[in-house]
Design an enzyme around this catalytic site. Sequence first.
Site, PDB file in Angstrom:
ATOM      1  N   HIS A  95      -8.867  -0.429  24.800  1.00 47.82           N
ATOM      2  CA  HIS A  95      -8.575  -1.003  26.118  1.00 47.82           C
ATOM      3  C   HIS A  95      -8.292  -2.494  26.005  1.00 47.82           C
ATOM      4  CE1 HIS A  95      -9.262  -1.741  30.516  1.00 47.82           C
ATOM      5  NE2 HIS A  95      -9.686  -2.897  30.045  1.00 47.82           N
ATOM      6  N   GLU A  96      -9.097  -3.203  25.231  1.00 49.31           N
ATOM      7  CA  GLU A  96      -8.889  -4.646  25.087  1.00 49.31           C
ATOM      8  C   GLU A  96      -7.600  -4.941  24.323  1.00 49.31           C
ATOM      9  OE1 GLU A  96     -10.518  -6.505  26.888  1.00 49.31           O
ATOM     10  OE2 GLU A  96     -12.043  -5.034  27.433  1.00 49.31           O
ATOM     11  N   GLU A 112      -6.002  -3.540  35.062  1.00 52.44           N
ATOM     12  CA  GLU A 112      -7.089  -2.765  34.450  1.00 52.44           C
ATOM     13  C   GLU A 112      -6.709  -1.294  34.339  1.00 52.44           C
ATOM     14  OE1 GLU A 112      -9.902  -3.758  32.991  1.00 52.44           O
ATOM     15  OE2 GLU A 112      -9.238  -5.822  33.359  1.00 52.44           O
ATOM     16  N   HIS A 165      -4.751  -4.838  26.716  1.00 50.62           N
ATOM     17  CA  HIS A 165      -4.535  -6.088  27.456  1.00 50.62           C
ATOM     18  C   HIS A 165      -3.673  -7.049  26.637  1.00 50.62           C
ATOM     19  CE1 HIS A 165      -6.770  -5.657  31.118  1.00 50.62           C
ATOM     20  NE2 HIS A 165      -7.914  -5.377  30.510  1.00 50.62           N
TER      21      HIS A 165
END
Length: 278
Positions: free
Chosen positions: A130-131, A199, A134
């Site tokens: 997930h990071e 997100e 980003h």
Amino acid sequence: MNNVKVFGLMALLTALVAAVGGAVGGRGGLVIALVLAGAMNLFAYWNSARMVLRMYGAHEVSRESAPWLYEMVDRLRQRAGLPMPVVAVAPHAQPNAFATGRNPEHAVVCVTEGLLQLVAPDELEGVIAHELAHIKNRDMLLQTFTATLAGAVSSLGQNAIWSSLFGGDEEDGGGGIVFALLAPVAAGLVQMAISRQREFKADAVGAEICGRPLALAGALRKLDDYAHRIPMEVSPAVAPLAQVNPLSSFGGGVARMFSTHPPTEDRVRRLEQLARAA
């Protein structure tokens, strides 16, 4: 669909800046506010990694000092087609993670000590993916741009208040003050809505990177649960970077409008839909 919503919100925020700028100081006032807000946010963008790590009390780790964590990040970033980011660990018991840095070549992925201790390896992969999403999506650049616009609205709003109080049109009836007060609130809500959409996007791309949407969904459940039970002392200024809200200060109803994070149950539901569609 996520990108379409973000584009629409960006257009709305830009229109709000133009409306406030025109109402307060015409084109000159708009340009001045954008320049000032842009300068402040550009400084923060350029120095974001160092500043955020310091505010979280995090320290960098290497392949030698944390081999399994470093190798996990290395493996996932190769799947994502990204350069190797700096890997860091923050000394917090609450399980959480964040990414920062001005671009993929100067990126940082940071996890807390609590995350390393309280989630399973496949869930940890989901969190890290997930990071990395980003970083891949260049969300730091988008955050800087939206912060610049929101900052410009706030600056113009303050000028409008002073103008209405000292030398404004007496026939205005307080309309200028009301507009000046509401415009920054509206800009902040749009900025938060953009953050929530990013997100959702990072969840989807992160699930693709790690290949297990349900692992990320399980991690999000745990992170949200522990965030309510284990406090994290961190500045509200950097709390939005965390994967789940580390301050756990937002409940339901109207309060959710002011949250930079989508409700965890909504994120989990979307990940479960991705798993069923795979």
